[in-house]
Scaffold this motif. Structure first.
Motif, PDB file in Angstrom:
ATOM      1  N   PHE A 189     -39.041 -30.361  30.173  1.00 23.28           N
ATOM      2  CA  PHE A 189     -39.027 -31.257  31.330  1.00 23.28           C
ATOM      3  C   PHE A 189     -37.965 -32.349  31.240  1.00 23.28           C
ATOM      4  CE2 PHE A 189     -40.684 -34.710  34.086  1.00 23.28           C
ATOM      5  CZ  PHE A 189     -40.624 -34.022  35.292  1.00 23.28           C
ATOM      6  N   PRO A 190     -37.810 -33.069  30.115  1.00 20.78           N
ATOM      7  CA  PRO A 190     -36.713 -34.044  30.062  1.00 20.78           C
ATOM      8  C   PRO A 190     -35.342 -33.400  30.270  1.00 20.78           C
ATOM      9  CG  PRO A 190     -37.845 -33.903  27.926  1.00 20.78           C
ATOM     10  CD  PRO A 190     -38.673 -33.178  28.923  1.00 20.78           C
ATOM     11  N   ARG A 191     -35.158 -32.173  29.762  1.00 16.79           N
ATOM     12  CA  ARG A 191     -33.881 -31.483  29.989  1.00 16.79           C
ATOM     13  C   ARG A 191     -33.704 -31.136  31.456  1.00 16.79           C
ATOM     14  NH1 ARG A 191     -33.808 -26.842  28.185  1.00 16.79           N
ATOM     15  NH2 ARG A 191     -35.800 -26.559  27.131  1.00 16.79           N
ATOM     16  N   PHE A 192     -34.809 -30.752  32.110  1.00 16.39           N
ATOM     17  CA  PHE A 192     -34.774 -30.415  33.529  1.00 16.39           C
ATOM     18  C   PHE A 192     -34.406 -31.635  34.380  1.00 16.39           C
ATOM     19  CE2 PHE A 192     -37.485 -29.901  37.494  1.00 16.39           C
ATOM     20  CZ  PHE A 192     -36.576 -29.104  38.163  1.00 16.39           C
ATOM     21  N   LEU A 193     -35.006 -32.788  34.068  1.00 15.70           N
ATOM     22  CA  LEU A 193     -34.686 -34.001  34.826  1.00 15.70           C
ATOM     23  C   LEU A 193     -33.211 -34.368  34.716  1.00 15.70           C
ATOM     24  CD1 LEU A 193     -37.556 -36.652  34.371  1.00 15.70           C
ATOM     25  CD2 LEU A 193     -37.016 -35.284  36.393  1.00 15.70           C
ATOM     26  N   LYS A 194     -32.634 -34.173  33.542  1.00 13.36           N
ATOM     27  CA  LYS A 194     -31.232 -34.540  33.330  1.00 13.36           C
ATOM     28  C   LYS A 194     -30.263 -33.562  33.985  1.00 13.36           C
ATOM     29  CE  LYS A 194     -31.898 -37.017  28.955  1.00 13.36           C
ATOM     30  NZ  LYS A 194     -31.652 -36.989  27.483  1.00 13.36           N
ATOM     31  N   SER A 195     -30.582 -32.282  33.916  1.00  9.91           N
ATOM     32  CA  SER A 195     -29.614 -31.257  34.326  1.00  9.91           C
ATOM     33  C   SER A 195     -29.915 -30.612  35.670  1.00  9.91           C
ATOM     34  CB  SER A 195     -29.546 -30.161  33.260  1.00  9.91           C
ATOM     35  OG  SER A 195     -30.778 -29.444  33.205  1.00  9.91           O
ATOM     36  N   GLY A 196     -31.191 -30.625  36.087  1.00 10.14           N
ATOM     37  CA  GLY A 196     -31.575 -29.889  37.289  1.00 10.14           C
ATOM     38  C   GLY A 196     -31.691 -28.400  37.034  1.00 10.14           C
ATOM     39  N   ILE A 197     -31.534 -27.997  35.768  1.00  8.91           N
ATOM     40  CA  ILE A 197     -31.661 -26.587  35.375  1.00  8.91           C
ATOM     41  C   ILE A 197     -32.950 -26.434  34.573  1.00  8.91           C
ATOM     42  CG2 ILE A 197     -30.647 -24.706  34.041  1.00  8.91           C
ATOM     43  CD1 ILE A 197     -27.906 -26.104  34.484  1.00  8.91           C
ATOM     44  N   TYR A 198     -33.783 -25.475  34.956  1.00 10.98           N
ATOM     45  CA  TYR A 198     -35.061 -25.301  34.267  1.00 10.98           C
ATOM     46  C   TYR A 198     -35.015 -24.108  33.340  1.00 10.98           C
ATOM     47  CZ  TYR A 198     -39.945 -24.713  33.159  1.00 10.98           C
ATOM     48  OH  TYR A 198     -41.124 -24.590  32.481  1.00 10.98           O
ATOM     49  N   ARG A 199     -35.305 -24.377  32.061  1.00  8.79           N
ATOM     50  CA  ARG A 199     -35.417 -23.320  31.060  1.00  8.79           C
ATOM     51  C   ARG A 199     -36.666 -23.564  30.223  1.00  8.79           C
ATOM     52  NH1 ARG A 199     -29.632 -24.110  30.394  1.00  8.79           N
ATOM     53  NH2 ARG A 199     -28.493 -22.354  31.302  1.00  8.79           N
ATOM     54  N   PRO A 200     -37.651 -22.678  30.308  1.00  5.04           N
ATOM     55  CA  PRO A 200     -38.846 -22.822  29.466  1.00  5.04           C
ATOM     56  C   PRO A 200     -38.477 -22.770  27.989  1.00  5.04           C
ATOM     57  CG  PRO A 200     -39.192 -21.157  31.170  1.00  5.04           C
ATOM     58  CD  PRO A 200     -37.731 -21.475  31.169  1.00  5.04           C
ATOM     59  N   VAL A 201     -39.296 -23.396  27.157  1.00  2.69           N
ATOM     60  CA  VAL A 201     -39.134 -23.288  25.709  1.00  2.69           C
ATOM     61  C   VAL A 201     -39.935 -22.062  25.261  1.00  2.69           C
ATOM     62  CG1 VAL A 201     -39.552 -24.396  23.483  1.00  2.69           C
ATOM     63  CG2 VAL A 201     -38.859 -25.779  25.437  1.00  2.69           C
ATOM     64  N   GLN A 202     -39.232 -21.028  24.826  1.00  2.00           N
ATOM     65  CA  GLN A 202     -39.888 -19.775  24.459  1.00  2.00           C
ATOM     66  C   GLN A 202     -39.397 -19.282  23.096  1.00  2.00           C
ATOM     67  OE1 GLN A 202     -38.739 -17.734  28.234  1.00  2.00           O
ATOM     68  NE2 GLN A 202     -40.932 -17.312  28.424  1.00  2.00           N
ATOM     69  N   PRO A 203     -40.259 -19.120  22.129  1.00  2.35           N
ATOM     70  CA  PRO A 203     -41.681 -19.491  22.140  1.00  2.35           C
ATOM     71  C   PRO A 203     -41.834 -21.006  22.045  1.00  2.35           C
ATOM     72  CG  PRO A 203     -41.077 -18.744  19.960  1.00  2.35           C
ATOM     73  CD  PRO A 203     -39.859 -18.537  20.824  1.00  2.35           C
ATOM     74  N   SER A 204     -43.004 -21.499  22.386  1.00  2.00           N
ATOM     75  CA  SER A 204     -43.226 -22.940  22.304  1.00  2.00           C
ATOM     76  C   SER A 204     -43.194 -23.390  20.847  1.00  2.00           C
ATOM     77  CB  SER A 204     -44.565 -23.312  22.946  1.00  2.00           C
ATOM     78  OG  SER A 204     -45.630 -22.622  22.318  1.00  2.00           O
ATOM     79  N   LYS A 205     -42.766 -24.641  20.629  1.00  2.00           N
ATOM     80  CA  LYS A 205     -42.647 -25.184  19.275  1.00  2.00           C
ATOM     81  C   LYS A 205     -43.989 -25.760  18.821  1.00  2.00           C
ATOM     82  CE  LYS A 205     -37.789 -26.356  20.028  1.00  2.00           C
ATOM     83  NZ  LYS A 205     -36.796 -27.455  20.124  1.00  2.00           N
ATOM     84  N   LYS A 206     -44.297 -25.574  17.553  1.00  2.00           N
ATOM     85  CA  LYS A 206     -45.537 -26.101  16.989  1.00  2.00           C
ATOM     86  C   LYS A 206     -45.325 -27.533  16.524  1.00  2.00           C
ATOM     87  CE  LYS A 206     -47.653 -21.734  15.549  1.00  2.00           C
ATOM     88  NZ  LYS A 206     -48.260 -20.984  14.420  1.00  2.00           N
ATOM     89  N   CYS A 207     -46.109 -28.442  17.085  1.00  2.62           N
ATOM     90  CA  CYS A 207     -46.027 -29.856  16.741  1.00  2.62           C
ATOM     91  C   CYS A 207     -47.410 -30.383  16.404  1.00  2.62           C
ATOM     92  CB  CYS A 207     -45.429 -30.661  17.909  1.00  2.62           C
ATOM     93  SG  CYS A 207     -43.798 -30.095  18.435  1.00  2.62           S
ATOM     94  N   SER A 208     -47.480 -31.567  15.798  1.00  5.99           N
ATOM     95  CA  SER A 208     -48.773 -32.135  15.409  1.00  5.99           C
ATOM     96  C   SER A 208     -49.636 -32.458  16.627  1.00  5.99           C
ATOM     97  CB  SER A 208     -48.567 -33.396  14.566  1.00  5.99           C
ATOM     98  OG  SER A 208     -47.820 -34.371  15.271  1.00  5.99           O
ATOM     99  N   SER A 209     -48.999 -32.743  17.755  1.00  9.39           N
ATOM    100  CA  SER A 209     -49.729 -32.950  19.022  1.00  9.39           C
ATOM    101  C   SER A 209     -49.972 -31.588  19.643  1.00  9.39           C
ATOM    102  CB  SER A 209     -48.923 -33.855  19.962  1.00  9.39           C
ATOM    103  OG  SER A 209     -47.590 -33.387  20.088  1.00  9.39           O
ATOM    104  N   ASN A 210     -50.872 -30.807  19.020  1.00  9.58           N
ATOM    105  CA  ASN A 210     -50.961 -29.372  19.303  1.00  9.58           C
ATOM    106  C   ASN A 210     -51.401 -29.037  20.723  1.00  9.58           C
ATOM    107  OD1 ASN A 210     -53.609 -30.382  18.182  1.00  9.58           O
ATOM    108  ND2 ASN A 210     -54.267 -28.366  18.821  1.00  9.58           N
ATOM    109  N   SER A 211     -52.155 -29.933  21.377  1.00  7.61           N
ATOM    110  CA  SER A 211     -52.589 -29.653  22.753  1.00  7.61           C
ATOM    111  C   SER A 211     -51.411 -29.651  23.721  1.00  7.61           C
ATOM    112  CB  SER A 211     -53.620 -30.692  23.204  1.00  7.61           C
ATOM    113  OG  SER A 211     -54.813 -30.558  22.466  1.00  7.61           O
TER     114      SER A 211
END
Length: 366
Positions: A189-211
């Protein structure tokens, strides 16, 4: 917390999750109307952490509703898993060998499967508007504590349901100056706001904020639609998603950037935020709340905040290992989590395969 900065604790419900209020209201309404219409419901849920526990507790024991929960195997904390797998009765849980996006894709495909329509499938995820609507009140309630001027909300965002509740509140007239969309390292989403180009993160990254480990938020399509755009997933004839996040029509990016600011907070920054917050204020944040606080701080470096409210969405006791590593202490366990580890778990590990899932689902709800 300071003169103009506040934390809104949304983790005081029966499963220590912000989703408790919305899930319990929706569960009671579904139960009421299903009895009135004399039909059984099957609620299908994908979760990256807290949704599963909150929904399982909310629907547990309701006679007209069967609950089936999918969560990423080894992708949730032990406490989060046990909140889903120790209830029994009308609650069934499956651990999927994949990430949250895989769980969500299985659920969405089931909803479009003609052969499953006779089971009255419905959702308790934020793709169900019945989950979003009660979450509007979080923001109205918070603002009612102050009652004048404009407010900045920092929202830890994964599937964007809580954020969408806030956006609806603003559309209804709540004077929100800015929403800070705080995400972890899944930074589509932050990349989308800056560029206007949408690219999902695939696969999603594992972070401590797992939800929030979600690389393609379901509710982003709603948000894009609100700004006159069109974002959709391309599907095959059998309902399988073959391409995620196609931006057919670009939304009003100028207006979106006026209403939202978005920051990606790394795990390292999360750990530092938890440590600094505890040292300075003698209060605990958990990883999701730390992402939100980190976003609020980043926004505040270049912008004056008259009134800022950061959302804390889970009790720190759900993440004892993370808190222990960062601070060397054990968070106090709320009443709702006491003796959870003494209960017996019941769940099944399944492959990220729709045919296998469909077979297990039919057995669970028949």
């Amino acid at each position: 917390i300071e003169n103009n900065l506040h934390i809104m604790r949304l983790d005081r419900g029966p499963t220590a999750s912000f989703k408790d209020f919305a899930a319990r209201l929706m569960a009671r309404m579904m139960d009421y109307f299903s009895k009135k219409e004399n039909k059984k419901l099957a609620v299908l849920v994908s979760t990256s952490g807290d949704t599963g526990g909150a929904v399982a507790d909310a629907f547990h024991g309701l006679s007209n509703v069967a609950i089936v929960i999918l969560f990423p195997h080894k992708g949730v904390s032990q406490i989060q898993r046990m909140q889903m797998t120790t209830l029994g009765k009308n609650v069934r849980a499956f651990a999927v060998e994949g990430d949250f996006d895989a769980c969500q894709a299985l659920v969405k495909r089931a909803f479009s499967d003609e052969n499953l329509k006779k089971f009255n499938l419905t959702s308790a995820n934020s793709i169900n508007f019945g989950r979003l609507l009660p979450q509007v009140f979080y923001y109205v309630y918070a603002y009612s504590r102050f009652g004048s001027g404009k407010v900045v909300f920092s929202v830890p965002s994964g599937n964007f349901g809580n954020l969408m509740g806030g956006a609806i509140a603003r559309e209804m007239g709540l004077p929100v100056e800015k929403f800070i969309v705080a995400v972890n390292e899944n930074d589509e989403f932050p990349r989308f706001l800056k560029s206007g180009i949408y690219r999902p993160v695939q696969p999603s990254k594992k972070c401590s904020s797992n939800s929030m480990n979600i690389g393609h938020p379901s509710n982003l399509a709603r948000l894009v639609d609100l700004y006159n755009g069109w974002l959709y997933d391309k599907r095959s004839r059998n309902g399988a998603i073959v391409k995620k996040g196609i931006l057919r029509k670009k939304p009003d990016m100028k207006k979106m950037n006026r209403d939202f600011a978005s920051y990606s907070i790394t795990d390292e920054e999360v750990n530092m935020a938890i440590k600094k917050f505890y040292i300075k204020y003698k209060k605990l944040l958990e990883p999701h709340g730390a992402v939100a606080w980190g976003g609020l701080e980043k926004y505040g470096k270049n912008n004056k905040i008259r009134l800022g409210i950061s959302l804390e969405t889970a009790d720190p006791a759900k993440f004892p290992d993370e808190i222990g590593k960062i601070l060397g202490i054990k968070p106090k366990i709320p009443i709702s989590l006491i003796d959870l580890d003494k209960k017996q778990e019941r769940f099944e590990v399944i492959k990220n395969d729709y045919k296998e899932f469909k077979s297990k689902l039919i057995k669970a709800i028949s």
